[in-house]
Design an enzyme around this catalytic site. Structure first.
Site, PDB file in Angstrom:
ATOM      1  N   ASP A   1      -5.095  -6.539  -6.349  1.00 28.70           N
ATOM      2  CA  ASP A   1      -6.463  -6.385  -5.505  1.00 28.70           C
ATOM      3  C   ASP A   1      -7.115  -5.121  -6.172  1.00 28.70           C
ATOM      4  OD1 ASP A   1      -8.226  -6.521  -3.450  1.00 28.70           O
ATOM      5  OD2 ASP A   1      -7.010  -5.445  -1.897  1.00 28.70           O
TER       6      ASP A   1
ATOM      7  N   ASP B   1     -18.761  -3.963 -11.581  1.00 28.40           N
ATOM      8  CA  ASP B   1     -19.412  -3.301 -12.693  1.00 28.40           C
ATOM      9  C   ASP B   1     -20.466  -4.256 -13.194  1.00 28.40           C
ATOM     10  OD1 ASP B   1     -19.776  -1.418 -14.790  1.00 28.40           O
ATOM     11  OD2 ASP B   1     -17.801  -0.605 -14.433  1.00 28.40           O
TER      12      ASP B   1
ATOM     13  N   LYS C   1     -10.585  -5.385  -6.692  1.00 33.24           N
ATOM     14  CA  LYS C   1     -11.929  -5.402  -6.159  1.00 33.24           C
ATOM     15  C   LYS C   1     -12.865  -4.721  -7.169  1.00 33.24           C
ATOM     16  CE  LYS C   1     -10.657  -4.835  -1.196  1.00 33.24           C
ATOM     17  NZ  LYS C   1      -9.305  -4.345  -1.060  1.00 33.24           N
ATOM     18  N   LEU C   2     -13.074  -5.354  -8.230  1.00 31.44           N
ATOM     19  CA  LEU C   2     -13.863  -4.810  -9.483  1.00 31.44           C
ATOM     20  C   LEU C   2     -15.299  -5.126  -9.023  1.00 31.44           C
ATOM     21  CD1 LEU C   2     -11.823  -6.727 -12.276  1.00 31.44           C
ATOM     22  CD2 LEU C   2     -11.722  -4.178 -11.778  1.00 31.44           C
TER      23      LEU C   2
ATOM     24  N   ASP D   1       0.763  -1.219   0.208  1.00 32.15           N
ATOM     25  CA  ASP D   1      -0.035   0.141   0.022  1.00 32.15           C
ATOM     26  C   ASP D   1       0.900   1.260  -0.046  1.00 32.15           C
ATOM     27  OD1 ASP D   1      -2.431  -1.582  -0.273  1.00 32.15           O
ATOM     28  OD2 ASP D   1      -2.406  -1.536   2.257  1.00 32.15           O
TER      29      ASP D   1
ATOM     30  N   THR E   1     -13.336  -5.538   5.594  1.00 29.77           N
ATOM     31  CA  THR E   1     -13.177  -5.812   7.258  1.00 29.77           C
ATOM     32  C   THR E   1     -13.190  -4.490   8.173  1.00 29.77           C
ATOM     33  OG1 THR E   1     -10.712  -6.235   6.733  1.00 29.77           O
ATOM     34  CG2 THR E   1     -11.880  -8.010   7.320  1.00 29.77           C
TER      35      THR E   1
ATOM     36  N   ARG F   1      -3.667  -8.314  12.908  1.00 26.29           N
ATOM     37  CA  ARG F   1      -3.104  -7.392  13.861  1.00 26.29           C
ATOM     38  C   ARG F   1      -2.463  -8.379  14.904  1.00 26.29           C
ATOM     39  NH1 ARG F   1      -3.601  -4.596  10.255  1.00 26.29           N
ATOM     40  NH2 ARG F   1      -4.888  -2.588  10.371  1.00 26.29           N
TER      41      ARG F   1
END
Ligand code: C5P
Length: 271
Positions: A63, A68, A65-66, A13, A143, A208
Site C-alpha cells: 500500500d 507523482d 499510495k503513489l 501497520d 476513508t 469496523r
C-alpha cells in the site's frame, strides 16, 4: 472456493519486522492477504516482503499510495513489479495519464521471486502465475475523509454535497486507465460493482465489526469516518476488506480474524 477468511486483508501497520512477523505467524491461515503500508515499508524496505513471504502463502498488498509525475510513477512501478507482490496502490487524485503509466510500469513481468500463489476468490483472480501481473488499485478517496475534509481541500460544491459522485468519477478514471480495481469505502462498493462489473476489484478499508465499535468510534475520535461492518461491505460486493485495528487491538487477534470470517460466511453462505 472463496472462504470468509479470503476476504480479509490484515493491515500490518507496525514499525518493525519483528512485530510484523509476530502478526503474520498469528494470522497465517486466518486471513487472505497481508498489507504492507508506508510505515513498515519505509522502515524495512523491500526486505520485509521477502520476510513476510517466508512465513505465509497469503497474498501481499503493498500500500504505497503513489502520486507523482507520470514518468516517475511508471518507473517506480517497474521496480514494484520486481518485488513479487500482488497488489499496489496509487492515488486517483492525479491525472489519467499518471494512472495509465502506473499500469504500464506494473505490467513489467515478474522476476523469479515474484511468483504468487495468492488466489483472491473463485471467480476473480488477483494474481496467480508467472505470467500474471501486479494489480494496480486506485485509491478513490481516503476513508478518513468526509464532506468537511473535501470542502477544506477546495473541491467544487457538487463533490462536497455528494462524495459518492467524486468517488465514482475517480473510479471511472481508474477503470479506463486499466487499473485492476479501486480502494473505496463500503458505502460505494455497490455502485462501483454495478457500473464497472465484477472483474473490477473493490477493496474496502474502514471496516469496523460491531463488536469493535467502542467509545472511540461513538465519540468520533476514531480517524475512520465512512465505516462499514465486514458483512455490510461483502454484501455490497467488496472483493477484499482491509482490517487493521479491530484485529490488531483485539486481546486475541486470531480469534478476532476468525470472528470476522465467520460473520462473512454466516451472512453470505460463501462455503
Ligand atoms: O482498520 P484500520 O482503520 O486500522 O485500517 C487502517 C488501514 O487501512 C491503514 O493501513 C490505512 O492505510 C488503510 N486505508 C484506509 N483508507 C483507505 C485506504 C487504506 O484506511 N482509503
Amino acid at each position: 472456493m472463496k472462504r470468509g477468511k479470503d476476504y480479509i486483508v490484515f493491515a500490518l501497520d507496525v514499525s518493525s519486522a519483528g512485530e510484523a512477523e509476530k502478526y503474520v505467524k498469528i494470522l497465517n491461515g486466518k486471513v487472505g492477504m497481508f498489507k504492507i503500508g508506508l510505515e513498515l515499508f519505509i522502515k524495512m524496505g523491500p526486505d520485509i516482503i521477502r520476510r513476510v513471504k517466508n512465513l505465509t502463502d497469503a497474498g501481499i498488498f503493498l500500500d504505497l499510495k503513489l502520486h507523482d509525475i507520470s514518468e516517475t510513477v511508471k518507473r517506480a512501478m517497474e521496480q514494484v513489479a520486481q518485488l513479487g507482490v500482488d497488489l499496489v496502490t496509487v492515488h486517483l487524485s492525479s491525472s489519467p495519464k499518471m494512472l495509465e503509466m502506473a499500469v504500464q510500469g506494473a505490467a513489467k513481468s515478474y522476476g523469479e521471486k515474484g511468483v504468487s500463489q495468492f488466489n483472491c476468490c473463485s471467480d476473480v483472480s488477483v494474481s496467480k502465475s508467472m505470467d500474471s501481473q501486479l494489480g494496480v488499485l486506485g485509491v478513490t478517496l481516503l476513508t478518513d475523509h468526509d464532506a468537511s475534509v473535501i470542502e477544506s481541500c477546495g473541491f467544487r460544491d457538487i463533490y462536497v454535497q455528494d462524495i459518492q459522485a467524486l468517488v465514482m468519477k475517480r473510479a471511472e478514471i481508474a477503470y479506463f486507465a486499466g487499473c485492476r480495481g479501486v480502494v473505496c469505502s463500503g458505502q460505494e462498493v455497490q455502485l462501483i460493482k454495478a457500473k464497472f462489473g465484477k472483474e473490477f476489484l473493490a477493496v474496502t478499508p474502514g471496516i469496523r465489526p460491531v463488536w469493535s465499535i467502542d467509545k472511540e468510534i461513538l465519540d468520533k475520535s476514531d480517524d475512520q469516518k465512512r465505516i462499514t461492518t465486514p458483512s455490510m461491505a461483502v454484501k455490497a460486493g467488496a472483493d477484499l476488506i482491509v482490517v487493521g485495528r479491530p484485529i490488531k487491538r483485539a486481546k486475541d487477534p486470531a480469534l478476532a480474524a476468525e470472528k470476522i470470517a465467520d460473520e462473512i460466511e454466516m451472512n453470505f453462505s460463501v462455503i
